[in-house]
Design a protein around this motif. Structure first.
Motif, short mmCIF file in Angstrom:
data_model
loop_
_atom_site.label_atom_id
_atom_site.label_comp_id
_atom_site.label_asym_id
_atom_site.label_seq_id
_atom_site.Cartn_x
_atom_site.Cartn_y
_atom_site.Cartn_z
N ILE A 119 0.91 -1.21 0.01
CA ILE A 119 -0.09 0.05 0.09
C ILE A 119 0.87 1.20 -0.06
CG2 ILE A 119 -1.83 1.39 1.34
CD1 ILE A 119 -2.91 -1.51 2.33
N ARG A 120 1.85 1.35 0.88
CA ARG A 120 3.15 2.33 0.65
C ARG A 120 3.50 2.56 -0.63
NH1 ARG A 120 4.33 4.34 5.85
NH2 ARG A 120 3.54 2.86 7.79
N GLN A 121 3.90 1.63 -1.33
CA GLN A 121 4.24 1.82 -2.79
C GLN A 121 3.30 2.38 -3.42
OE1 GLN A 121 5.74 -2.29 -3.80
NE2 GLN A 121 7.90 -1.64 -3.62
N ASN A 122 2.20 1.69 -3.54
CA ASN A 122 1.03 2.64 -4.13
C ASN A 122 0.70 3.84 -4.02
OD1 ASN A 122 0.60 0.00 -5.71
ND2 ASN A 122 -1.32 -0.61 -4.31
N ASN A 123 1.07 4.23 -3.00
CA ASN A 123 0.74 5.58 -2.38
C ASN A 123 1.93 6.38 -2.95
OD1 ASN A 123 -1.77 5.05 -1.25
ND2 ASN A 123 -0.90 4.84 0.67
N ALA A 124 3.09 5.95 -2.82
CA ALA A 124 4.32 6.66 -3.34
C ALA A 124 4.33 6.60 -4.94
CB ALA A 124 5.52 5.84 -2.81
N VAL A 125 4.24 5.57 -5.59
CA VAL A 125 4.27 5.64 -7.06
C VAL A 125 2.88 5.73 -7.79
CG1 VAL A 125 5.37 4.53 -9.03
CG2 VAL A 125 6.42 4.36 -6.73
N ASP A 126 2.68 6.38 -9.01
CA ASP A 126 1.37 6.44 -9.62
C ASP A 126 1.75 5.49 -10.55
OD1 ASP A 126 -0.89 7.12 -10.96
OD2 ASP A 126 -0.31 9.15 -11.65
#
Length: 595
Positions: A121-128
């Motif tokens: 989830i953190r990855q998805n929030n950091a990268v579009d």
């Protein structure tokens, strides 16, 4: 018993052992070239020899094995429960969940999976991950691509006696299936051997239809329910309405009674926008528009007679061939008739006279296609005779745009669902025309010869990329349109809105000018009629009127006689002048007179 002696020895003990050592290079043999040996060289003559490992044949045929795929479905049920737990019972499932949640292994696994899930989830929030790069370059490439279309599949009527594809409907969920209605509309051309079946095709499997629909009479039209992808409604050749649920098999779930159905073939049927999702309405050439609830097809819920005089007489009604319903206008609908007239109607009106709001007359033949623009609902497209016309609701005298007259009869048309300026037409010569009215108005942007026989039906997928065309010999051709004609262009909506507004204003000015000329002509004719009646109603006696007429007659005759006399005198005068001139010329050029 055979006696065998086996002698064994290690491989390293065989032969002499190799001793490798470093030493400088040394010349062992030196053979110089001898030029005299070249004279003894004999060149071999060239000869061709085939090395293909098969026999030579002048001609042969190869019949490859045909691959047929069969699609099947699987009904999934809720799984993961033990055998002693019934998932339908709420108490048992709650009890089992509480038992599992107390287990230590369950808590440990949740903690481990929670950290991994948090990381994702953190990855998805950091990268579009949906970011689009090089948008400008892609637009440039699309604009440079020439308009094109390619054939993907052809779905052919599996029966020996071929029938016309009179109706098409795409599956509402992604367009993976295509429903086709087959019937013969030529009068008294059907035979007893002609099949009554219609089919649902899988887009990726043209070999065999996925499902067969078995009506009591051939289907002329059919339509998928946009709210429930398993249900279809169809209009039959004998005027009945049939309703299918694909989960229940090929036979219709319910069919309307003959006594309360149409008297002619049902040429168009459309689902209505309702809360239940079970309402539809149909049009036929018997002059009626009927509303139905598919849960109870014993009789229609409402009826409208297409009488242009708004008196509701069925013997003077116009036959309906096409229908149009826009979900954003739930009370309005339009009907295209056999006589070339488009009727705009209001369903919520209280009296039959108020239900027919206005009419648009612009075609010489039946209006085979009628559709509002999905982006500009006030503008609608019609097809009849040899031309396609674009109308505005505000202008009733004439269409605002139209194509030039084609060499073949136009049979169907529809707007693109993604590009507001693009519409499609099919003709009797088997040609599909794609028009982009922002690009050019006189000719189609792309003309494609789909087949050799006439095309009768046309339907576009919701994404605007796939188009299906139905032919006279039972072939439904599936074509893929290029991205330039199926992708919304820059500023397309604003440019088309300005074009529609400009053309509407132009037609309004012409309509006002025509109305003025009509009023002037009417006032002039009334004035002349009053003068005639004034003369006729005068107080002069008949003898005086006769003497006045004689005086007028003789004055006209005397004037004409005087004009003729003046013309004759003038011609005689000119003749005398010419004779005098000839005499003078002879005297000047002749000999001297004798003594």
């Amino acid at each position: 018993m055979e006696i065998v002696h086996v002698y064994t020895k290690l491989r390293s003990e065989f032969g002499r052992e190799c001793l490798f050592s470093d030493r400088p290079a040394e010349l062992l043999v030196d053979v110089p070239p001898d030029p005299s040996l070249a004279l003894q060289f004999i060149q071999k003559t060239h000869r061709d020899q085939a090395v293909q490992a098969c026999r030579d044949m002048s001609e042969h045929q190869v019949n490859t094995e045909r691959f047929e795929s069969d699609s099947c479905g699987i009904n999934h049920v809720e799984g993961g429960w033990p055998k002693d737990v019934n998932p339908q019972e709420m108490e048992q499932t709650i009890r089992f969940r509480k038992k599992v949640e107390k287990d230590e292994s369950y808590i440990n696994s949740i903690l481990q999976l929670g950290s991994a899930m948090e990381h994702c989830i953190r990855q998805n929030n950091a990268v579009d991950i949906y970011q689009e790069y090089f948008e400008d370059e892609e637009e440039v490439e699309e604009s440079q691509e020439p308009p094109s279309a390619k054939t993907i599949n052809v779905f052919r009527d599996p029966n020996e006696l071929k029938r016309t594809v009179t109706g098409l409907s795409w599956h509402p969920d992604g367009g993976r299936k295509l429903a086709a209605a087959y019937s013969c509309l030529e009068f008294q051309k059907t035979s007893r051997e002609t099949s009554l079946d219609s089919y649902i095709w899988d887009v990726e499997n043209p070999n065999r239809p996925e499902m067969t629909l078995k009506p009591a009479s051939p289907l002329v039209c059919l339509d998928y329910n946009p709210k429930d992808s398993h249900t279809l409604v169809g209009g039959c050749y004998n005027g009945q309405i049939a309703y299918w649920d694909t989960r229940r098999g090929s036979q219709p779930v319910e069919v309307s009674s003959v006594e309360h159905s149409h008297r002619d073939p049902v040429y168009k049927i459309i689902w209505l926008q309702s809360k239940t999702g079970t309402d539809a309405f149909s049009a036929s050439t018997d002059g009626q528009v009927l509303w139905w609830d598919v849960r109870r097809l014993s009789e229609p819920t409402e009826c409208l007679v297409l009488d242009p005089s708004r008196e509701g007489h069925l013997d003077r009604a116009l036959g309906g061939v096409s229908l149009e319903f826009e979900s954003t206008m739930p009370t309005k609908f339009m009907v295209g008739t056999e006589q070339g007239v488009v009727m705009s109607c209001n369903r919520k009106a209280k009296t039959p006279a108020e239900k027919i709001v206005c009419t648009y007359d612009g075609h010489h033949g039946p209006v085979y296609a009628l559709q509002r623009n999905p982006f500009f609902p006030k503008n609608f497209l019609t097809v009849g005779d040899w031309t396609a016309r674009i109308w505005s609701e505000d202008i009733k005298e004439s269409s605002i745009m139209w194509t030039r007259y084609q060499m073949s009869y136009l049979t169907d048309a529809c707007w693109s669902p993604v590009r507001p300026a693009v519409f499609f037409t099919v003709k009797m010569d088997g040609v599909l025309d794609i028009w982009d009215i922002l690009f050019k108005q006189n000719d189609p942007t792309l003309s494609l010869k789909v087949c050799d026989e006439a095309l009768y039906s046309l339907r576009l997928q919701d994404n605007g990329r796939l188009v299906a065309c139905g032919s006279q010999q039972g072939g439904a051709t599936l074509l893929e349109i290029c991205s330039g004609l199926s992708t919304l262009q820059k500023n397309e909506k604003s440019l088309l809105a300005a074009m529609f507004e400009r053309e509407t204003k132009r037609e309004k000015i012409l309509e006002a000018r025509q109305r003025e000329l009509r009023l002037k002509e009417r006032s002039r004719s009334e004035q002349s009629r009053e003068e005639d009646t004034g003369r006729d109603d005068g107080d002069d006696p008949p003898d005086q009127l006769i003497s006045r007429a004689e005086t007028d007659f003789y004055s006209v005759v005397e004037t004409e006689t005087r004009r003729r006399r003046d013309r004759e005198e003038q011609s005689n005068r000119e003749k005398d002048v010419c004779e005098e001139k000839e005499v003078k010329d002879e005297d000047a050029s002749g000999t001297e007179p004798s003594q």
